[in-house]
Design a protein around this motif. Sequence first.
Motif, PDB file in Angstrom:
ATOM      1  N   LYS A  88      -2.619  10.381  -4.570  1.00  0.00           N
ATOM      2  CA  LYS A  88      -2.898   9.040  -5.084  1.00  0.00           C
ATOM      3  C   LYS A  88      -2.729   8.001  -3.989  1.00  0.00           C
ATOM      4  CE  LYS A  88      -1.623   5.945  -8.899  1.00  0.00           C
ATOM      5  NZ  LYS A  88      -0.764   5.775 -10.093  1.00  0.00           N
ATOM      6  N   LEU A  89      -3.737   7.126  -3.858  1.00  0.00           N
ATOM      7  CA  LEU A  89      -3.719   6.021  -2.905  1.00  0.00           C
ATOM      8  C   LEU A  89      -3.935   4.727  -3.684  1.00  0.00           C
ATOM      9  CD1 LEU A  89      -3.759   4.951   0.074  1.00  0.00           C
ATOM     10  CD2 LEU A  89      -6.257   5.225  -0.015  1.00  0.00           C
TER      11      LEU A  89
ATOM     12  N   ILE B  64       0.845  -1.187   0.000  1.00  0.00           N
ATOM     13  CA  ILE B  64       0.000   0.000   0.000  1.00  0.00           C
ATOM     14  C   ILE B  64       0.883   1.241   0.000  1.00  0.00           C
ATOM     15  CG2 ILE B  64      -0.181   0.038   2.528  1.00  0.00           C
ATOM     16  CD1 ILE B  64      -3.091   1.026   2.125  1.00  0.00           C
ATOM     17  N   SER B  65       0.431   2.291  -0.693  1.00  0.00           N
ATOM     18  CA  SER B  65       1.214   3.525  -0.754  1.00  0.00           C
ATOM     19  C   SER B  65       0.290   4.716  -0.928  1.00  0.00           C
ATOM     20  CB  SER B  65       2.232   3.481  -1.898  1.00  0.00           C
ATOM     21  OG  SER B  65       1.583   3.423  -3.159  1.00  0.00           O
ATOM     22  N   TYR B  66       0.738   5.849  -0.396  1.00  0.00           N
ATOM     23  CA  TYR B  66       0.031   7.122  -0.598  1.00  0.00           C
ATOM     24  C   TYR B  66       1.049   8.162  -1.027  1.00  0.00           C
ATOM     25  CZ  TYR B  66      -2.404  11.496   0.169  1.00  0.00           C
ATOM     26  OH  TYR B  66      -2.949  12.745  -0.013  1.00  0.00           O
ATOM     27  N   LEU B  67       0.736   8.854  -2.128  1.00  0.00           N
ATOM     28  CA  LEU B  67       1.619   9.866  -2.688  1.00  0.00           C
ATOM     29  C   LEU B  67       0.896  11.194  -2.726  1.00  0.00           C
ATOM     30  CD1 LEU B  67       4.293  10.598  -4.284  1.00  0.00           C
ATOM     31  CD2 LEU B  67       2.970  10.127  -6.357  1.00  0.00           C
TER      32      LEU B  67
ATOM     33  N   SER C 282      -7.335   8.238  -7.001  1.00  0.00           N
ATOM     34  CA  SER C 282      -6.531   9.452  -7.136  1.00  0.00           C
ATOM     35  C   SER C 282      -7.450  10.664  -7.206  1.00  0.00           C
ATOM     36  CB  SER C 282      -5.638   9.390  -8.384  1.00  0.00           C
ATOM     37  OG  SER C 282      -6.413   9.294  -9.555  1.00  0.00           O
ATOM     38  N   TRP C 283      -6.908  11.783  -6.757  1.00  0.00           N
ATOM     39  CA  TRP C 283      -7.633  13.058  -6.752  1.00  0.00           C
ATOM     40  C   TRP C 283      -6.661  14.116  -7.272  1.00  0.00           C
ATOM     41  CZ3 TRP C 283      -7.147   9.373  -3.116  1.00  0.00           C
ATOM     42  CH2 TRP C 283      -8.307   8.664  -2.774  1.00  0.00           C
ATOM     43  N   ASN C 284      -6.404  14.060  -8.565  1.00  0.00           N
ATOM     44  CA  ASN C 284      -5.392  14.914  -9.182  1.00  0.00           C
ATOM     45  C   ASN C 284      -6.028  16.146  -9.820  1.00  0.00           C
ATOM     46  OD1 ASN C 284      -3.608  12.859  -8.504  1.00  0.00           O
ATOM     47  ND2 ASN C 284      -3.666  11.926 -10.523  1.00  0.00           N
ATOM     48  N   ALA C 285      -5.252  17.203  -9.886  1.00  0.00           N
ATOM     49  CA  ALA C 285      -5.703  18.443 -10.520  1.00  0.00           C
ATOM     50  C   ALA C 285      -4.505  19.133 -11.163  1.00  0.00           C
ATOM     51  CB  ALA C 285      -6.371  19.367  -9.510  1.00  0.00           C
ATOM     52  N   LYS C 286      -4.777  19.902 -12.215  1.00  0.00           N
ATOM     53  CA  LYS C 286      -3.732  20.641 -12.910  1.00  0.00           C
ATOM     54  C   LYS C 286      -4.243  22.035 -13.259  1.00  0.00           C
ATOM     55  CE  LYS C 286      -1.588  16.555 -15.025  1.00  0.00           C
ATOM     56  NZ  LYS C 286      -1.125  15.920 -16.283  1.00  0.00           N
TER      57      LYS C 286
END
Length: 878
Positions: A373-374, A335-338, A398-402
């Motif tokens: 990201k999880l 498991i990882s969280y970034l 993931s909850w990404n934004a740009k």
Amino acid sequence: MKKILFIILSIFVVFAGYSQTEITGQVFDDNSKKLSGATIMISKDSVSSILAYGISDTDGKFKVAVKSESESLFLKVSYIGFATFEKTILNKAQQLEVKLSPSSEALKEVIVKSEILQQRGDTLSFSVDAFKGKNDRVIADVLKKIPGIEIRPNGGIYYKDEPIQKYYIEGLDMLEGRYNLANNNLSANAVSKIEILENHQPVKVLDSLEFSERASINIKLKKDITFSGTATAGIGAAPLLWQAKVTPMIFTKKRQAIVTYQSNNTGVDASGEVLNFSQNFYGNNFGIDQENWVSIQNVSPPPFSSERWLDNNVHLLSGNILQRIKKDLDLKLNISYLNDYQQQDGSTQTRYFTPTDTIDVIENTNNDIFISKLEGELTLENNADKNYFKDQLAFNGSWNAKRGLIDRPDTRIMQQMDNPFFGIKNDLRLLRTVGKQLITFTSNTGFAENNQDLLVKPGQFEAIFNDGEPYEQLQQLVSTRKIYTDNSAGFTEALGKFTIAPKFGFSIQNQQLDTDIFLEDGEEVFDADFKNRTEFVESSVYFKNSFRFKSKDETWNLSLSTPLEFKSFRLEDDNFEETRELDRLIFEPYFSMNKKLSAYWDANASAALRYDFGELQQLYYGFLLNGYRNLNRYNAPISEETRQIYNAGLGYRNPLKQLFLSASYSYNYSENNLLYSSNIGENGTTILEAVALDNNSDNHSFRAGGSKYFRKMKTTLKLNTSYNLSKRQQLLNNTLAEVNTRSLNFRGSLDAEISSWLIANYSGNYTTYTSGFEDGDFQTIETQQHTLDLYFYPKDNQYLSAGGEYYGNSLSENGTNYFVNLSYQFTFEKPKMDLNISWRNILNTDTFINAYNNEYYYVQSSYRLRPSQVLATLKFTF
């Protein structure tokens, strides 16, 4: 330059020995036929290390020079399919005649030993202490020096130019493909050997049934219970820099664990440590990987270490645990969280070549990227000699934004994208022995949901959306959902030298796509050409049968797969009230051959026929805004592509000489029913559509490479080259053109311990890429990069390093880039830690100019780099 050439030539000097005894002879079989490629080994006695070795030539003759003070020597002669000849001889010059008798002894029982490696059949064991240099701290430092092994920039490990299959630590696959965590953090002092498992079959019950062409790596530790890892703390300027990392790990016979937390704003890309390199080789390619339907305009990042250019603020937490419940039964959690914030700043000049015109687009880009990201996997695996069971539950969120700002000569454009995603899947694989048969069952089921939102200000494509008049904003909304299942059952049975493995299965995947476009003040575009309400169902029923043949002496391995599959596709769009359907019965045979030509030479060849059909990303009716200047749609029949794939290769592997060579050729030919039309406007806006028009393409590819370890000089040399030639058709601004490309690449590296006080590392890469239309080339770009690092050791516990880098391309006027770095490191013995002070980018090079081309356009980009910086770090390796 003369000094550099002198140093390089000096590295390859091999001094001759003193007094030597020359043993000559000839090798025959029991019918007096001359045997070429027999291995001759000479040692002091039957249990000592090898003193000298040789290989018989085409006439069976050999000549071996040995230096030893012993009165007698032990001679061993071996050849595939023959009993090993062993004899004690006097230590004097002599002529021998050796006759070998046929034997059914399996090749995997051949054992070769030396001081730095052992070979037992298909397993090569390299001594870490023999390869480890003064400045090597983690196992990746040692692994890159081993001949035959290459570590790519993203951390991927390749053996003889092919990706490895598994990365074990003491025979356990804890990381499930995320091996960068161990490679970059496991102390080299804790490792005794690195094992390369050639032709490795990871499923024990299939070991004698299914031949594998791929290699795996196993890390052997020095102790039964090992505590290891790294811890780093650093601070620097300017601006204010920090770097923190702690990665403890434990390895026992029943439990393994690697946990890491790291944070930095120094440009270190922490996400690389949790990259998953594992591959699924059974079932359809259904998965929960995130797909990008929309994007903001990016600047192409430079082709070197992210510490030079990445402006970041990252936090990474990862836990990887393996618990052996009982013999052969493991429970694993990964498991990882970034969480990462990145900034990009640069400019690009894009030039499009069409059969009738040349179009230039100039953009200055500033982007802010937010990554959250999880992801994780829970795996239960029982890998026993008689049965195999693996169930893996995986999730990805993931909850990404740009956010982006583009300055063009005539306007300023704001971009904003939000990209939340969630996916979950379960993979099950079961193999169980029933009588003399092996029953197999697989099941892969998953669900994914993706919602994307792209906002562009001011609005683009004025002629399409606003009668040619400027307007405030353009917004693209995309919503996708996917659910799938793929299930199969079969059996595997050995019939003498043959193995048959029939399998029956079915799969179904349902995908839904909803898209809408809004203008200023939330005004919705109701025109059906700019909406999608699409449902795409793909189903199949298949029968896949494979036949395998393995000769008794294991010199031949043949495989033939004859899959027969009925595929059905149905695409419906409520908005257009149209339906597209396609039913196909397809036959995709695959044949492969592996032949052991001698103890060192092997050859392989394969041929395959493949059918590829349209994915949802190339099937929607209505226009979709992919980027601020890209509008796409595929209002055409479901795409069909037929591919013929041919490969052939030759390999040489001599562990005794630490020499690995390989060469391969591949040819791909494809036929398509659709051609993609690109209409490029004067301002670079591109409208992409699919056109029903039969076309074809072909590609030739040649690769060759080699690596050699020079034992006396503790030097590893690696050289690789590749050449690609491709041809395909393209519709550009309503004109049909044939686009041709050619590329040539050379790359090499040298790791040399020149003396006790000097170590040198060099790597270089040269590429030329040419593209053009049928009537001539329109662009050729040459790019090259060279890196040289020198480590000076005034004392064993400290060094001063100086590094230089050169990057250049033939297209840009200012495409030459230089970098210089300095660092000093002092090692404390108690406690064991390194104090490192580094000065990066001494020349304060603030921009990197790069160029690349691709079929009908080229891009020249200028990327803002990190300024000159000084960083002090304390690193513990335990």
